[in-house]
Design a protein around this motif. Sequence first.
Motif, PDB file in Angstrom:
ATOM      1  N   PHE A 122      14.241 -13.072  -1.963  1.00  0.00           N
ATOM      2  CA  PHE A 122      13.694 -12.044  -1.075  1.00  0.00           C
ATOM      3  C   PHE A 122      13.824 -10.665  -1.681  1.00  0.00           C
ATOM      4  O   PHE A 122      12.872  -9.885  -1.671  1.00  0.00           O
ATOM      5  N   SER A 123      14.961 -10.341  -2.218  1.00  0.00           N
ATOM      6  CA  SER A 123      15.222  -8.981  -2.702  1.00  0.00           C
ATOM      7  C   SER A 123      14.395  -8.628  -3.928  1.00  0.00           C
ATOM      8  O   SER A 123      14.342  -7.459  -4.311  1.00  0.00           O
ATOM      9  N   SER A 124      13.742  -9.587  -4.529  1.00  0.00           N
ATOM     10  CA  SER A 124      12.933  -9.292  -5.711  1.00  0.00           C
ATOM     11  C   SER A 124      11.482  -8.960  -5.359  1.00  0.00           C
ATOM     12  O   SER A 124      10.696  -8.613  -6.242  1.00  0.00           O
ATOM     13  N   TYR A 125      11.125  -9.036  -4.087  1.00  0.00           N
ATOM     14  CA  TYR A 125       9.759  -8.778  -3.655  1.00  0.00           C
ATOM     15  C   TYR A 125       9.635  -7.440  -2.929  1.00  0.00           C
ATOM     16  O   TYR A 125      10.518  -7.064  -2.160  1.00  0.00           O
ATOM     17  N   ALA A 126       8.518  -6.784  -3.169  1.00  0.00           N
ATOM     18  CA  ALA A 126       8.122  -5.719  -2.262  1.00  0.00           C
ATOM     19  C   ALA A 126       7.682  -6.366  -0.949  1.00  0.00           C
ATOM     20  O   ALA A 126       7.240  -7.518  -0.931  1.00  0.00           O
ATOM     21  N   MET A 127       7.827  -5.617   0.130  1.00  0.00           N
ATOM     22  CA  MET A 127       7.453  -6.146   1.440  1.00  0.00           C
ATOM     23  C   MET A 127       6.427  -5.223   2.095  1.00  0.00           C
ATOM     24  O   MET A 127       6.488  -4.000   1.939  1.00  0.00           O
ATOM     25  N   GLY A 128       5.526  -5.829   2.814  1.00  0.00           N
ATOM     26  CA  GLY A 128       4.504  -5.043   3.496  1.00  0.00           C
ATOM     27  C   GLY A 128       4.332  -5.484   4.933  1.00  0.00           C
ATOM     28  O   GLY A 128       4.644  -6.629   5.290  1.00  0.00           O
ATOM     29  N   TRP A 129       3.870  -4.566   5.744  1.00  0.00           N
ATOM     30  CA  TRP A 129       3.423  -4.871   7.106  1.00  0.00           C
ATOM     31  C   TRP A 129       1.922  -4.613   7.154  1.00  0.00           C
ATOM     32  O   TRP A 129       1.440  -3.566   6.684  1.00  0.00           O
ATOM     33  N   PHE A 130       1.221  -5.554   7.732  1.00  0.00           N
ATOM     34  CA  PHE A 130      -0.213  -5.453   7.941  1.00  0.00           C
ATOM     35  C   PHE A 130      -0.491  -5.750   9.404  1.00  0.00           C
ATOM     36  O   PHE A 130       0.366  -6.288  10.101  1.00  0.00           O
ATOM     37  N   ARG A 131      -1.684  -5.418   9.858  1.00  0.00           N
ATOM     38  CA  ARG A 131      -2.054  -5.742  11.230  1.00  0.00           C
ATOM     39  C   ARG A 131      -3.522  -6.117  11.288  1.00  0.00           C
ATOM     40  O   ARG A 131      -4.323  -5.711  10.445  1.00  0.00           O
ATOM     41  N   GLN A 132      -3.835  -6.892  12.309  1.00  0.00           N
ATOM     42  CA  GLN A 132      -5.219  -7.331  12.502  1.00  0.00           C
ATOM     43  C   GLN A 132      -5.547  -7.311  13.986  1.00  0.00           C
ATOM     44  O   GLN A 132      -4.920  -8.016  14.772  1.00  0.00           O
ATOM     45  N   ASP A 181      -3.038   0.894  18.320  1.00  0.00           N
ATOM     46  CA  ASP A 181      -2.062   0.148  17.524  1.00  0.00           C
ATOM     47  C   ASP A 181      -2.005  -1.324  17.939  1.00  0.00           C
ATOM     48  O   ASP A 181      -1.312  -2.122  17.306  1.00  0.00           O
ATOM     49  N   THR A 182      -2.711  -1.674  18.994  1.00  0.00           N
ATOM     50  CA  THR A 182      -2.725  -3.064  19.461  1.00  0.00           C
ATOM     51  C   THR A 182      -3.302  -3.982  18.392  1.00  0.00           C
ATOM     52  O   THR A 182      -4.400  -3.761  17.878  1.00  0.00           O
ATOM     53  N   ALA A 183      -2.541  -5.008  18.031  1.00  0.00           N
ATOM     54  CA  ALA A 183      -2.947  -5.937  16.969  1.00  0.00           C
ATOM     55  C   ALA A 183      -1.870  -7.001  16.801  1.00  0.00           C
ATOM     56  O   ALA A 183      -0.774  -6.879  17.369  1.00  0.00           O
ATOM     57  N   VAL A 184      -2.199  -8.002  16.018  1.00  0.00           N
ATOM     58  CA  VAL A 184      -1.173  -8.925  15.528  1.00  0.00           C
ATOM     59  C   VAL A 184      -0.613  -8.311  14.243  1.00  0.00           C
ATOM     60  O   VAL A 184      -1.376  -7.939  13.343  1.00  0.00           O
ATOM     61  N   TYR A 185       0.693  -8.213  14.188  1.00  0.00           N
ATOM     62  CA  TYR A 185       1.357  -7.609  13.035  1.00  0.00           C
ATOM     63  C   TYR A 185       1.962  -8.705  12.162  1.00  0.00           C
ATOM     64  O   TYR A 185       2.658  -9.596  12.661  1.00  0.00           O
ATOM     65  N   TYR A 205      -0.210  -9.912  -1.971  1.00  0.00           N
ATOM     66  CA  TYR A 205       0.940 -10.487  -1.291  1.00  0.00           C
ATOM     67  C   TYR A 205       0.811 -12.003  -1.260  1.00  0.00           C
ATOM     68  O   TYR A 205      -0.209 -12.538  -0.844  1.00  0.00           O
ATOM     69  N   ASN A 206       1.869 -12.671  -1.706  1.00  0.00           N
ATOM     70  CA  ASN A 206       1.822 -14.120  -1.858  1.00  0.00           C
ATOM     71  C   ASN A 206       2.255 -14.880  -0.606  1.00  0.00           C
ATOM     72  O   ASN A 206       1.822 -16.007  -0.388  1.00  0.00           O
ATOM     73  N   TYR A 207       3.150 -14.280   0.158  1.00  0.00           N
ATOM     74  CA  TYR A 207       3.744 -14.977   1.296  1.00  0.00           C
ATOM     75  C   TYR A 207       3.534 -14.169   2.565  1.00  0.00           C
ATOM     76  O   TYR A 207       3.697 -12.942   2.565  1.00  0.00           O
ATOM     77  N   TRP A 208       3.210 -14.890   3.630  1.00  0.00           N
ATOM     78  CA  TRP A 208       2.888 -14.256   4.910  1.00  0.00           C
ATOM     79  C   TRP A 208       3.620 -14.940   6.046  1.00  0.00           C
ATOM     80  O   TRP A 208       3.824 -16.166   6.027  1.00  0.00           O
ATOM     81  N   GLY A 209       3.983 -14.136   7.055  1.00  0.00           N
ATOM     82  CA  GLY A 209       4.504 -14.702   8.284  1.00  0.00           C
ATOM     83  C   GLY A 209       3.382 -15.113   9.207  1.00  0.00           C
ATOM     84  O   GLY A 209       2.195 -14.944   8.880  1.00  0.00           O
ATOM     85  N   GLN A 210       3.757 -15.614  10.366  1.00  0.00           N
ATOM     86  CA  GLN A 210       2.764 -16.121  11.316  1.00  0.00           C
ATOM     87  C   GLN A 210       2.211 -15.025  12.225  1.00  0.00           C
ATOM     88  O   GLN A 210       1.224 -15.232  12.917  1.00  0.00           O
ATOM     89  N   GLY A 211       2.852 -13.872  12.228  1.00  0.00           N
ATOM     90  CA  GLY A 211       2.385 -12.746  13.016  1.00  0.00           C
ATOM     91  C   GLY A 211       3.081 -12.617  14.356  1.00  0.00           C
ATOM     92  O   GLY A 211       3.573 -13.602  14.918  1.00  0.00           O
ATOM     93  N   THR A 212       3.118 -11.397  14.872  1.00  0.00           N
ATOM     94  CA  THR A 212       3.673 -11.128  16.197  1.00  0.00           C
ATOM     95  C   THR A 212       2.749 -10.140  16.903  1.00  0.00           C
ATOM     96  O   THR A 212       2.287  -9.170  16.302  1.00  0.00           O
ATOM     97  N   GLN A 213       2.453 -10.421  18.175  1.00  0.00           N
ATOM     98  CA  GLN A 213       1.476  -9.629  18.921  1.00  0.00           C
ATOM     99  C   GLN A 213       2.108  -8.363  19.481  1.00  0.00           C
ATOM    100  O   GLN A 213       3.135  -8.417  20.160  1.00  0.00           O
ATOM    101  N   VAL A 214       1.457  -7.245  19.203  1.00  0.00           N
ATOM    102  CA  VAL A 214       1.830  -5.961  19.800  1.00  0.00           C
ATOM    103  C   VAL A 214       0.651  -5.494  20.644  1.00  0.00           C
ATOM    104  O   VAL A 214      -0.478  -5.383  20.138  1.00  0.00           O
ATOM    105  N   THR A 215       0.904  -5.227  21.913  1.00  0.00           N
ATOM    106  CA  THR A 215      -0.136  -4.747  22.810  1.00  0.00           C
ATOM    107  C   THR A 215       0.339  -3.444  23.437  1.00  0.00           C
ATOM    108  O   THR A 215       1.422  -3.395  24.023  1.00  0.00           O
ATOM    109  N   VAL A 216      -0.472  -2.414  23.286  1.00  0.00           N
ATOM    110  CA  VAL A 216      -0.132  -1.098  23.818  1.00  0.00           C
ATOM    111  C   VAL A 216      -1.109  -0.774  24.937  1.00  0.00           C
ATOM    112  O   VAL A 216      -2.327  -0.678  24.700  1.00  0.00           O
ATOM    113  N   SER A 217      -0.597  -0.612  26.129  1.00  0.00           N
ATOM    114  CA  SER A 217      -1.454  -0.320  27.279  1.00  0.00           C
ATOM    115  C   SER A 217      -1.557   1.186  27.478  1.00  0.00           C
ATOM    116  O   SER A 217      -0.628   1.941  27.219  1.00  0.00           O
TER     117      SER A 217
END
Length: 121
Positions: free
Chosen positions: A29-39, A90-94, A108-120
């Motif tokens: 893990f520590s050898s990778y850069a990490m990113g956050w994306f949203r859709q 900002d509402t999206a899956v992150y 980016y080679n590895y991805w998580g499954q995503g987490t939903q953020v909803t802003v009302s």
Amino acid sequence: QVQLVESGGKLVQAGGSLRLSCAASGRTFSSYAMGWFRQAPGKEREFVARISWRGGSTKYADSVKDRFTISRDNAKNTVYLQMNSLKPEDTAVYYCAAGRYSGSVSEYNYWGQGTQVTVSS
């Protein structure tokens, strides 16, 4: 191999705050850069923030600059995204991702499954 699991997404009112976490498994893990994306629905996945493997460098999308903060704890194999002053747009899956220090999805080679953020509003 790195496996990523995001958490922390939920429904929040505009102006509120959330902290997303991304827990990684794997000794590299520590050898990778990490990113956050949203859709968002009907849109392409977009870059939000990234952090270098040691945490010394960060970069943000203009849309979240000065509101979001990315950080990492290599001892805990975890990367975080602190989100303040949230807006409905900002509402999206992150998603968190591990790979090269880049704003491009393809780096980016590895991805998580995503987490939903909803802003009302």
